[in-house]
Design an enzyme around this catalytic site. Structure first.
Site, short mmCIF file in Angstrom:
data_model
loop_
_atom_site.label_atom_id
_atom_site.label_comp_id
_atom_site.label_asym_id
_atom_site.label_seq_id
_atom_site.Cartn_x
_atom_site.Cartn_y
_atom_site.Cartn_z
CB SER A 190 -0.87 0.02 1.27
OG SER A 190 -1.53 1.26 1.41
CE1 TYR A 240 -3.55 -1.90 5.68
CE2 TYR A 240 -3.15 0.39 5.11
CZ TYR A 240 -3.45 -0.89 4.73
OH TYR A 240 -3.66 -1.19 3.40
C1 8X3 Z 1 -5.12 1.42 1.65
C2 8X3 Z 1 -4.84 2.79 1.18
O1 8X3 Z 1 -4.46 5.21 1.85
O2 8X3 Z 1 -6.26 4.02 2.97
O3 8X3 Z 1 -3.98 0.65 1.69
O4 8X3 Z 1 -3.98 3.55 3.51
S1 8X3 Z 1 -4.88 3.92 2.45
#
Ligand code: 8X3
Length: 255
Positions: free
Chosen positions: A138, A151
């Site tokens: 990501s 995350y």
């Molecule tokens: C998902 C994109 O920008 O919401 O991986 O982290 S974001």
């Protein structure tokens, strides 16, 4: 390549990756927590003339993950393409107020499962002299943002482990790639906001995000390059996004 194992196959990007790879001629092992949602996908893939094996597996269940290779029938044992797609974010709390149980779920799914699956399937790829590992990263792994510590860290770990794995495999024909999208319209934000669909919709308000198909086609392109071509990192953004921090909402001026 003849067979792909795709995690997170029941919805969103993973489901679309299964379709694209089957269209490209691969048989599909589709891994998801629950297999009910895989039934219609299986019908589509079999209609393309490809074999399809649905596999129920909770990637946060370490014992079940360790036992995965024993559950694959012999004719499905030779996984040529591992697609580490499953992943999630939970919450946007500041780290100092975060929920450790959620950290475990995110880190087990987004990082630890990748390690175990790579450990399971890459030795066979090396022995057969062909194979590829494509992991979904990501922009969050490249540009951390507030409320995203765990995350973002998990996706930075995915990128680091993909880069290091490519080095570990440099003297083999096995290829490694990290496909790193920006904003994609999936259930991702609904999951992150614990089912709050209105809040999730705001993430994609007044923009044209990527679709799961856009990302799946990128994965399909990476997988279908000739054996001597290794796409190692691919960042895929919607046109209205320039980084994790730069998103243009509304029409483009002059449009
Ligand atoms: C998902 C994109 O920008 O919401 O991986 O982290 S974001």
């Amino acid at each position: 390549m003849t067979m792909a194992l795709v995690t997170g196959a029941s919805a969103g990007i993973g489901r679309e990756i299964c379709r694209v790879l089957a269209e490209q001629g691969l048989d599909i092992v589709a891994v998801a927590r629950r297999t009910e949602r895989l039934e219609s996908l299986g019908g589509e893939i079999r209609a393309l003339g490809r074999r399809f094996l649905p596999l129920a597996l909770d990637l946060t269940d370490r014992a079940a993950l360790a036992a995965l290779p024993d559950r694959l029938p012999a004719e499905w044992a030779e996984v040529d393409l591992l697609v580490n797609n499953a992943g999630l974010a939970l919450g946007v709390d500041p780290l100092q107020a975060g929920n450790p149980a959620e950290w475990d779920q995110v880190l087990d799914t987004n990082v630890r499962a990748l390690l175990t699956l790579i450990r399971h399937f890459v030795p066979g790829m090396v022995a057969r002299g062909r194979g590829q590992v494509i992991s979904l990263g990501s922009v969050a792994g490249r540009q951390p943002y507030p409320g995203g510590a765990v995350y973002c860290a998990s996706k930075a770990a995915e990128l680091a482990l993909s880069r290091a794995l490519a080095m570990d495999l440099v003297n083999t024909p096995v290829r490694v790639c990290s496909v790193d999208p920006g904003l994609v319209q999936t259930e991702f934000s609904v999951v992150r906001f614990h089912g709050d669909a209105d809040r999730a919709a705001q993430v994609y308000q007044d923009i044209q995000p990527l679709t799961p198909r856009d990302v799946a086609e990128a994965v399909g392109w990476v997988a279908s390059r000739p054996a001597h071509v290794q796409v190692s990192e691919l960042v895929l953004l919607p046109t209205c996004q320039a980084s994790a921090y730069h998103v243009h909402r509304g029409p483009f001026p002059g449009a």
